[in-house]
Scaffold this active site. Structure first.
Site, short mmCIF file in Angstrom:
data_model
loop_
_atom_site.label_atom_id
_atom_site.label_comp_id
_atom_site.label_asym_id
_atom_site.label_seq_id
_atom_site.Cartn_x
_atom_site.Cartn_y
_atom_site.Cartn_z
N CYS A 32 0.88 -1.18 0.00
CA CYS A 32 0.00 0.00 0.00
C CYS A 32 0.91 1.22 0.00
O CYS A 32 2.09 1.10 -0.36
CB CYS A 32 -1.01 -0.04 1.15
SG CYS A 32 -0.33 0.13 2.81
C1 RB5 Z 1 -4.06 5.31 0.57
O1 RB5 Z 1 -4.03 6.64 0.22
C2 RB5 Z 1 -3.09 5.05 1.72
O2 RB5 Z 1 -3.68 5.53 2.90
C3 RB5 Z 1 -2.79 3.59 1.80
O3 RB5 Z 1 -2.21 3.17 0.62
C4 RB5 Z 1 -1.80 3.18 2.89
O4 RB5 Z 1 -0.66 3.97 2.87
C5 RB5 Z 1 -2.31 3.00 4.22
O5 RB5 Z 1 -1.57 2.65 5.14
#
Ligand code: RB5
Length: 151
Positions: A65
């Site tokens: 993420c």
């Molecule tokens: C998405 O914008 C972001 O919050 C997600 O990818 C991640 O970093 C969450 O921990």
């Protein structure tokens, strides 16, 4: 090795690079999505990767993420998943050897593809030590999961 991989939109492009790298190294990849970089929710992909690992369809999981953090928090809610964000090779190796980490979480807004590749190759090569002291500690983690189930 069979590897399940997933990402949200924030991790999508790094995930695609990781998939190519894994396939080049002859790993079998289960790509649970996202399949594009439109906004999506990391818990959905954390669950999808975790399910593959828990059901034995994949030996290890990787979730990407933006920071790795959200995916890691979500994945660790699933009993039997031991996920960690590792942006260095020491943690990636020791996390498996000592803690039997089965899911690696990466932040695409933190590291680039070259470091990701090194971390992943260390993560996949590492094996749990089976040392009694580590088994005892993992038993305590399993007991924590059990104690709070359904609460
Ligand atoms: C998405 O914008 C972001 O919050 C997600 O990818 C991640 O970093 C969450 O921990």
């Amino acid at each position: 090795m069979k590897i399940a991989i997933g990402s949200d939109h924030g991790g999508f492009h790094l995930k695609q690079e990781i998939i190519s790298m894994l396939r080049k190294n002859r790993h079998t990849v289960i790509n649970v999505g996202a399949h594009n970089d439109k906004p999506s929710d990391y818990p959905d992909f954390a669950l999808a990767v975790a399910t593959q690992v828990i059901r034995g369809k994949a030996v290890r999981g990787i979730i990407v993420c933006g920071s790795g953090v959200g995916a890691c928090i979500a994945a660790n809610k699933i009993p039997g998943i031991r996920a960690a964000v590792c942006h260095d090779t020491f943690s990636a190796r020791q996390g498996v050897e000592d803690d039997d980490m089965n899911v690696l979480c990466l932040g695409a807004r933190v590291i680039g593809p070259n470091l990701a590749e090194e971390i992943i190759s260390v993560f996949l090569a590492a094996k749990f030590s089976n040392a009694e002291r580590h088994k005892k500690r993992l038993g305590k983690i399993a007991a924590l999961e059990k104690a709070f189930q359904g609460r």
